[in-house]
Motif scaffolding. Structure first.
Motif, short mmCIF file in Angstrom:
data_model
loop_
_atom_site.label_atom_id
_atom_site.label_comp_id
_atom_site.label_asym_id
_atom_site.label_seq_id
_atom_site.Cartn_x
_atom_site.Cartn_y
_atom_site.Cartn_z
N UNK A 181 0.86 -1.17 0.00
CA UNK A 181 0.00 0.00 0.00
C UNK A 181 0.90 1.23 0.00
N UNK A 182 0.82 2.07 -1.03
CA UNK A 182 1.73 3.22 -1.14
C UNK A 182 1.71 4.09 0.11
N UNK A 183 2.89 4.39 0.61
CA UNK A 183 3.06 5.21 1.80
C UNK A 183 4.48 5.75 1.80
N UNK A 184 4.75 6.69 2.68
CA UNK A 184 6.08 7.29 2.76
C UNK A 184 7.09 6.25 3.26
N UNK B 187 6.37 8.03 -2.43
CA UNK B 187 7.01 9.11 -1.65
C UNK B 187 8.10 8.60 -0.72
N UNK B 188 9.13 9.45 -0.53
CA UNK B 188 10.28 9.10 0.30
C UNK B 188 10.77 10.32 1.05
N UNK B 189 11.18 10.11 2.30
CA UNK B 189 11.86 11.14 3.07
C UNK B 189 13.29 10.67 3.31
N UNK C 254 5.06 15.60 -5.56
CA UNK C 254 4.99 15.81 -4.10
C UNK C 254 5.37 14.53 -3.36
N UNK C 255 6.44 13.89 -3.82
CA UNK C 255 6.80 12.58 -3.30
C UNK C 255 8.19 12.53 -2.69
N UNK C 256 8.71 13.68 -2.25
CA UNK C 256 10.04 13.66 -1.63
C UNK C 256 10.21 14.81 -0.65
N UNK C 257 10.97 14.57 0.37
CA UNK C 257 11.41 15.60 1.29
C UNK C 257 12.78 15.19 1.81
N UNK D 130 3.75 18.41 2.65
CA UNK D 130 2.96 17.19 2.66
C UNK D 130 3.30 16.25 1.52
N UNK D 131 3.20 14.97 1.78
CA UNK D 131 3.46 13.97 0.76
C UNK D 131 2.15 13.55 0.10
#
Length: 353
Positions: free
Chosen positions: A121-124, A157-159, A181-184, A335-336
């Motif tokens: 399930x897509x998540x950070x 997304x990835x941090x 909006x998939x990175x920080x 926000x991701x």
């Protein structure tokens, strides 16, 4: 002294204590002279792990899934809370942790398989939840870059948390993720004092290089924040306002902090390090830490283990908040979004995958 030799070799730990899980250990001969021993060279071992995404249920971390392409870290930060994890491998939390590195050569392959599974399930996903994914050997092995390429392909997304300016090498992949909006990226800065950095976290990027990395990331449109971590009371806490101001000037838009944690074998290593480099401040630092940890050097209690408890913890928190607001930094990152997640070769997840 052995500690001085290790310092010139850019090592953080002053010794290699016995793993708490090992019953057999080296007992030096009475005539043994540590000065005659060769300094440890970094060794790399192939980690045969069959999976790459780790799970955690800690309520004070902020993510459930993480990737660590490396076990052990050549950065050699003396305060690193991950040092005791090396003992599960039969190694020491001391010099072994920074000189015997497990590398997951199949990291990108394993990540692709796990993201391709219908169970995902897509998540950070956090890169460097335990050890730094941009430690020196990454320049050669490019395991982190391989993982980023997969994450960009899937738009998951990835941090990223790092103390190394090598992260700017991957501006192309980070830019692709930023489109969705998939990175920080979070650059950790413990001190602006170059001499302190050299003995406390010897193989990390210098403070100026980390600030420059923030600048390059911000200029490239990559959401970037600063992690003032760990704050060491009585040693680095007074630097917090200066770090936040410098990071904001470089382009950071958000900021966080944690207080030093000394689990298991890290505490005696840290005590010996203080005795070697800051004997005049040793008791003050240790007493401040104890006052924030219920009289101990470490308390694993969820909710307080990251920031401590008591009057000194409150002072650090208040000082950080005031300095953060003054620097114009937010308390949370951008926000991701998982809306763009896809499995290559098919439609987007939201359209039926």
């Amino acid at each position: 002294m052995q500690a001085e030799r290790l310092m010139t070799a850019h090592r953080g730990a002053p010794e290699n204590p016995v793993s708490r899980f090992e019953k057999i250990h080296l007992e030096p001969d009475a005539e043994w002279n540590p000065e005659e021993d060769p300094l440890p060279r970094t060794q790399f071992f192939n980690d045969q792990t069959a999976s790459i995404i780790n799970r955690n249920d800690s309520p004070d971390i902020g993510f459930e899934a993480g990737i660590n392409p490396y076990r052990g870290c050549e950065h050699g930060c003396i305060y690193c809370y991950a040092r005791p994890t090396h003992e599960y491998l039969g190694f020491s939390a001391g010099l072994d942790f920074e000189s015997k590195i497990m590398v997951k050569m199949r990291a990108a392959e394993l990540l692709r398989a796990e993201l391709s599974s219908p169970k995902w399930q897509p998540q950070v996903i956090a890169l460097s939840g335990n050890t730094d994914c941009y430690q020196p050997v990454e320049r050669k092995l490019k395991l982190t870059r391989g993982c980023l390429a997969v994450l960009a392909e899937f738009r998951n997304p990835v941090v990223i948390i790092t103390k190394n300016c090598l992260v700017t090498r991957d501006l192309d992949l980070l830019g692709e993720l930023a489109r969705y909006d998939a990175v920080n990226v979070c650059i950790s800065i413990t001190t602006l004092d170059t001499k302190l950095r050299a003995v406390m976290e010897p193989r990390t990027s210098p403070p100026a290089a980390r600030l420059n990395a923030i600048r390059q990331l911000a200029d490239a449109g990559i959401p970037v924040g600063v992690n003032v971590a760990p704050i060491i009371p009585g040693l680095t806490d007074h630097e917090t306002p200066g770090i936040l101001k410098a990071a904001a000037a470089a382009g950071a838009t958000s900021a966080w902090y944690t207080v030093v944690r000394l689990p298991h074998g890290v505490a005696p290593l840290f005590e010996k390090w203080l005795e070697t480099h800051f004997p005049d401040r040793k008791e003050k630092v240790l007493n401040r830490i104890r006052s924030m940890r219920g009289g101990k050097l470490y308390d694993a209690q969820w909710g307080t283990r990251m920031i401590g408890d008591g009057i000194f913890a409150e002072q650090i928190g208040q000082m950080f908040d005031v300095a953060r607001r003054k620097a114009g930094l937010k308390s949370d990152g951008r926000g991701f979004s998982t809306a763009a997640f896809r499995r290559p070769g098919g439609s987007q997840l939201g359209l039926g995958i």
